[in-house]
Every structure is written in C-alpha cells, then in structure tokens.
Motif scaffolding. Structure first.
Motif, PDB file in Angstrom:
ATOM      1  N   ALA A  33       0.812  -1.216   0.000  1.00 52.99           N
ATOM      2  CA  ALA A  33       0.000   0.000   0.000  1.00 52.99           C
ATOM      3  C   ALA A  33       0.844   1.264   0.000  1.00 52.99           C
ATOM      4  O   ALA A  33       0.424   2.308  -0.507  1.00 52.99           O
ATOM      5  N   ASP A  34       2.076   1.185   0.545  1.00 51.58           N
ATOM      6  CA  ASP A  34       2.943   2.363   0.569  1.00 51.58           C
ATOM      7  C   ASP A  34       3.719   2.535  -0.732  1.00 51.58           C
ATOM      8  O   ASP A  34       4.520   3.478  -0.863  1.00 51.58           O
ATOM      9  N   GLY A  35       3.505   1.632  -1.687  1.00 55.20           N
ATOM     10  CA  GLY A  35       4.148   1.747  -2.987  1.00 55.20           C
ATOM     11  C   GLY A  35       5.437   0.969  -3.137  1.00 55.20           C
ATOM     12  O   GLY A  35       6.029   0.954  -4.225  1.00 55.20           O
ATOM     13  N   THR A  36       5.908   0.308  -2.091  1.00 55.67           N
ATOM     14  CA  THR A  36       7.133  -0.476  -2.195  1.00 55.67           C
ATOM     15  C   THR A  36       6.872  -1.800  -2.898  1.00 55.67           C
ATOM     16  O   THR A  36       5.774  -2.354  -2.834  1.00 55.67           O
ATOM     17  N   ILE A  37       7.906  -2.313  -3.580  1.00 53.11           N
ATOM     18  CA  ILE A  37       7.783  -3.548  -4.341  1.00 53.11           C
ATOM     19  C   ILE A  37       7.492  -4.721  -3.407  1.00 53.11           C
ATOM     20  O   ILE A  37       8.096  -4.848  -2.330  1.00 53.11           O
ATOM     21  N   SER A  38       6.578  -5.592  -3.817  1.00 50.22           N
ATOM     22  CA  SER A  38       6.249  -6.777  -3.039  1.00 50.22           C
ATOM     23  C   SER A  38       6.698  -8.023  -3.797  1.00 50.22           C
ATOM     24  O   SER A  38       7.883  -8.310  -3.866  1.00 50.22           O
ATOM     25  N   GLN A  39       5.782  -8.744  -4.436  1.00 50.98           N
ATOM     26  CA  GLN A  39       6.116 -10.002  -5.094  1.00 50.98           C
ATOM     27  C   GLN A  39       5.872  -9.922  -6.595  1.00 50.98           C
ATOM     28  O   GLN A  39       5.114  -9.089  -7.088  1.00 50.98           O
ATOM     29  N   GLN A  40       6.552 -10.843  -7.313  1.00 47.54           N
ATOM     30  CA  GLN A  40       6.361 -10.966  -8.758  1.00 47.54           C
ATOM     31  C   GLN A  40       6.121 -12.428  -9.109  1.00 47.54           C
ATOM     32  O   GLN A  40       6.769 -13.322  -8.569  1.00 47.54           O
ATOM     33  N   PHE A  41       5.158 -12.648 -10.006  1.00 52.36           N
ATOM     34  CA  PHE A  41       4.812 -13.999 -10.446  1.00 52.36           C
ATOM     35  C   PHE A  41       4.749 -14.045 -11.968  1.00 52.36           C
ATOM     36  O   PHE A  41       4.497 -13.028 -12.623  1.00 52.36           O
ATOM     37  N   PHE A  42       4.978 -15.220 -12.519  1.00 51.58           N
ATOM     38  CA  PHE A  42       4.821 -15.419 -13.958  1.00 51.58           C
ATOM     39  C   PHE A  42       3.408 -15.902 -14.257  1.00 51.58           C
ATOM     40  O   PHE A  42       2.800 -16.621 -13.456  1.00 51.58           O
ATOM     41  N   TYR A  43       2.923 -15.507 -15.405  1.00 53.00           N
ATOM     42  CA  TYR A  43       1.569 -15.879 -15.832  1.00 53.00           C
ATOM     43  C   TYR A  43       1.601 -16.127 -17.333  1.00 53.00           C
ATOM     44  O   TYR A  43       2.226 -15.368 -18.089  1.00 53.00           O
ATOM     45  N   GLU A  44       0.923 -17.186 -17.771  1.00 52.95           N
ATOM     46  CA  GLU A  44       0.866 -17.506 -19.197  1.00 52.95           C
ATOM     47  C   GLU A  44      -0.569 -17.427 -19.691  1.00 52.95           C
ATOM     48  O   GLU A  44      -1.484 -18.005 -19.091  1.00 52.95           O
ATOM     49  N   THR A  45      -0.777 -16.695 -20.783  1.00 54.50           N
ATOM     50  CA  THR A  45      -2.106 -16.615 -21.380  1.00 54.50           C
ATOM     51  C   THR A  45      -2.422 -17.913 -22.118  1.00 54.50           C
ATOM     52  O   THR A  45      -1.532 -18.726 -22.389  1.00 54.50           O
ATOM     53  N   ASP A  46      -3.677 -18.087 -22.465  1.00 49.79           N
ATOM     54  CA  ASP A  46      -4.034 -19.156 -23.382  1.00 49.79           C
ATOM     55  C   ASP A  46      -3.447 -18.847 -24.756  1.00 49.79           C
ATOM     56  O   ASP A  46      -3.035 -17.718 -25.042  1.00 49.79           O
ATOM     57  N   ASP A  47      -3.428 -19.845 -25.645  1.00 51.13           N
ATOM     58  CA  ASP A  47      -2.977 -19.615 -27.013  1.00 51.13           C
ATOM     59  C   ASP A  47      -3.950 -18.705 -27.742  1.00 51.13           C
ATOM     60  O   ASP A  47      -5.160 -18.696 -27.454  1.00 51.13           O
ATOM     61  N   TYR A  48      -3.442 -17.929 -28.705  1.00 47.82           N
ATOM     62  CA  TYR A  48      -4.355 -17.155 -29.540  1.00 47.82           C
ATOM     63  C   TYR A  48      -5.142 -18.102 -30.446  1.00 47.82           C
ATOM     64  O   TYR A  48      -4.703 -19.209 -30.758  1.00 47.82           O
ATOM     65  N   GLN A  49      -6.332 -17.647 -30.852  1.00 46.57           N
ATOM     66  CA  GLN A  49      -7.235 -18.517 -31.610  1.00 46.57           C
ATOM     67  C   GLN A  49      -7.172 -18.299 -33.115  1.00 46.57           C
ATOM     68  O   GLN A  49      -7.463 -19.200 -33.890  1.00 46.57           O
ATOM     69  N   LYS A  50      -6.821 -17.083 -33.523  1.00 49.92           N
ATOM     70  CA  LYS A  50      -6.788 -16.775 -34.949  1.00 49.92           C
ATOM     71  C   LYS A  50      -5.399 -17.018 -35.514  1.00 49.92           C
ATOM     72  O   LYS A  50      -4.393 -16.799 -34.843  1.00 49.92           O
ATOM     73  N   ASN A  51      -5.336 -17.444 -36.767  1.00 45.53           N
ATOM     74  CA  ASN A  51      -4.059 -17.693 -37.411  1.00 45.53           C
ATOM     75  C   ASN A  51      -3.719 -16.662 -38.470  1.00 45.53           C
ATOM     76  O   ASN A  51      -2.734 -16.798 -39.193  1.00 45.53           O
ATOM     77  N   GLU A  52      -4.559 -15.620 -38.576  1.00 40.71           N
ATOM     78  CA  GLU A  52      -4.249 -14.527 -39.486  1.00 40.71           C
ATOM     79  C   GLU A  52      -4.170 -13.231 -38.696  1.00 40.71           C
ATOM     80  O   GLU A  52      -4.681 -13.135 -37.585  1.00 40.71           O
ATOM     81  N   TYR A  53      -3.523 -12.237 -39.275  1.00 39.56           N
ATOM     82  CA  TYR A  53      -3.258 -10.973 -38.590  1.00 39.56           C
ATOM     83  C   TYR A  53      -3.933  -9.863 -39.372  1.00 39.56           C
ATOM     84  O   TYR A  53      -3.640  -9.646 -40.545  1.00 39.56           O
ATOM     85  N   GLY A  54      -4.851  -9.136 -38.728  1.00 43.61           N
ATOM     86  CA  GLY A  54      -5.577  -8.064 -39.398  1.00 43.61           C
ATOM     87  C   GLY A  54      -4.813  -6.758 -39.397  1.00 43.61           C
ATOM     88  O   GLY A  54      -3.626  -6.697 -39.062  1.00 43.61           O
ATOM     89  N   ASP A  55      -5.504  -5.679 -39.767  1.00 42.88           N
ATOM     90  CA  ASP A  55      -4.873  -4.364 -39.783  1.00 42.88           C
ATOM     91  C   ASP A  55      -4.566  -3.865 -38.377  1.00 42.88           C
ATOM     92  O   ASP A  55      -3.592  -3.149 -38.166  1.00 42.88           O
ATOM     93  N   GLN A  56      -5.410  -4.237 -37.420  1.00 39.35           N
ATOM     94  CA  GLN A  56      -5.167  -3.898 -36.018  1.00 39.35           C
ATOM     95  C   GLN A  56      -5.375  -5.165 -35.197  1.00 39.35           C
ATOM     96  O   GLN A  56      -6.402  -5.821 -35.308  1.00 39.35           O
TER      97      GLN A  56
END
Length: 319
Positions: free
Chosen positions: A161-184
C-alpha cells in the motif's frame, strides 16, 4: 468461486439485486462524475448517453494512459501509461503528486504492449500491474505473424500500500485462436481486478480489426480467469481457473451493403457492491475506441463501437 454473466446484461440478476444496484453503485458512480460528465446508464448496464461538461487533465503530454486504480485511504489515484511504462500518482484534480511506482522490471516491454492493467484493493492493501503482452527476453508478444509460441508469458508485479515492491509472479495466457493478422491486432491481458482476499481476476483479450469490404471485419475473444497468488512463492508461475468466456464479431456484406454483428472490447474491470454475504457485483467496461466509427466504402450507416457497462454476478463458494 462461481461466476455467471448476466444474460442480456440483466435478466439473470434477480429483482432484488437490480434494486440494490440501482440504489448503490451505478448511482454513486454517476453522482461522483456528475460535475464532469452527464451519464445516462440503463438498468441493463448500457451507457445510453454521455455529455462532457469539463476535462480534467494532468497538463502533460499523452502517454497512452491505460490502467487506473483509486486508493480510497489516500483519496488519490494511480495511472499506468503504456507508452512510457510509468505508474504515477495523481490528485483527483488531475495533477501529479510526484510519486511513481518502481516499474524498472518492465523496461523491456514491447512497443504498444506495455503496462495495460493496474488494480488496487484497499482491504488486501495491494497494487497489481502487468504488461499487455510478453516482454523482450520473455518471448515478446505472441502474434499470428509467425512467432514460435502462441501464448504470452507475462510478469504480474505487486506493490504494498505504501508503494514499495512486493512479489512478482509469472503468468501464461491461453494460445491465440486466430491464425491470421488483421490491420489492427491485440492479444494479451487487458485488465486485472484485485479481490479482498488477495486473489486476482485476469481478463485475457484477443482482438482484431480488418479493413475489408466483404467478410469478417473484426472479432474480440475474451476470457476471465481467477488466480490465487497467496498460495505461491515469489517467482512462481500462477495456475488459473477459467470463469467466463465472451465473444463478439462483425462482418461486412458488399452484396447487401451492410455491417452485421457486434464488437465489444472489454478493457476495464472493477468491483461493485455485495448483493449478499457471498454474492458480489463485478463490472466490465468496454473500450469504444474514442467513439470511432467504421464505414469503409459501404454506403450504409457507419458502425460505431459501443460503450458497454456489463454487470456480472460473482458467487463466492466455500472451499
């Protein structure tokens, strides 16, 4: 914890819950903003009208502000910039206080995939943040453009709460579902929400827009997960529980000269009131892309990205 999306944004919420919602959080939110905005919100959570009365800014250049967290104890807010990866404290009048959180661990964030999320819980006394996508050195941002890995590896950083660093964890998203890449294209974590008991809600988002006259214009896939950092050691990878999936898409027909479907891109989450001892509201807020419209070369009325305020009922179950 069980979770249920409100069907048609309201039908699954009981009449008692709607009465509490009417008299509590939405009304409070609107009243708090009434000096800046006139906001009309329907019982279904739709933002039907917004009129800006004044603009409150920091007086500094735009740095692509994304995550925002209010600390009710200090009555100040923290804002994360995706462009500079700085989390700065602000007074409610907009000015910076001069305080910043240490975000040096995100110095390798990829362009337009930096700090996207920021959350604070005044009971747990913790801030949480993460980048939208993987950083250089962690595999960078996973996209359908040929990356070997189809998921993003992220770092969830917490602060006291005072702004000092606490803990860090790794997180992995699910795989993306689309195999093409649009303009955005965007893929990664769009929002975090910190719960009273130290757990986190994580909103993953894959979103694409393509400037075509016929076929799929855009889609948005989103998944809401629950993680519990309290049972892990600093530096561990978090496991996750899927709670909810949301999906919208838009398509254009040159033959009928029309655009069909919907496109809702949720980028914000916040806790609402308790409806009972074990039931609480969660609100998802969409990104309307600054009220942009898409028309392409179609003669039909342009499609405007909607502002949506989606209420969700969370039920906390005994372990």
């Amino acid at each position: 914890m069980g979770i249920e999306r409100a069907k048609e944004e309201a039908e699954r919420i009981s009449r008692e819950a709607l009465d509490i919602l009417d008299s509590f959080d939405i009304v409070q939110i609107v009243n708090q903003l009434k000096d800046t905005f006139d906001i009309d919100i329907t019982r279904e959570g739709k933002i039907s009208n917004v009129v800006k009365n004044e603009f409150i800014g920091s007086g500094l250049p735009n740095r692509d502000l994304e995550g925002i967290a209010y600390n009710p104890s200090s009555k100040k807010m923290w804002i994360a910039g995706e462009q500079d990866n700085v989390i700065s404290e602000h007074r409610l009048s907009g000015e910076r206080t001069g305080r910043v959180l240490d975000t040096s661990m995100f110095e390798k964030a990829c362009e337009n995939a930096g700090l996207e999320s920021l959350a604070y819980n005044d009971i747990a006394k913790q801030y949480w943040t993460t980048t939208e996508a993987g950083m250089r050195g962690d595999g960078a941002m996973a996209t359908p453009l040929g990356t070997k890995r189809k998921y993003n590896k992220l770092r969830f950083q917490s602060y006291k709460a005072d702004g000092t660093i606490s803990q860090q964890f790794f997180y992995e998203t699910d795989d993306y579902q689309k195999n093409e890449y649009g303009d955005q294209y965007s893929f990664g974590v769009s929002a975090l929400c910190a719960l009273d008991d130290g757990r986190l809600l994580v909103l993953e988002r894959e979103c694409q827009l393509s400037f075509v006259e016929n076929g799929e214009i855009g889609f948005c896939y989103e998944k809401l997960f629950l993680v519990d950092p309290t049972v892990y050691k600093d530096g561990d990878k978090l496991s996750k529980e899927l709670l909810l999936e949301l999906s919208t898409s838009l398509s254009a027909s040159k033959k009928t000269n029309s655009i069909k479907g919907e496109f809702t891109n949720y980028e914000g989450m916040c806790l609402g009131p308790y409806l009972s001892e074990d039931t609480r509201m969660l609100f998802l807020v969409s990104d309307s892309r600054a009220n942009q419209s898409i028309a392409y070369s179609l003669d039909s009325k342009p499609y405007s990205f909607p502002d949506v305020f989606l209420p969700i009922v969370m039920k906390f179950e005994d372990e």
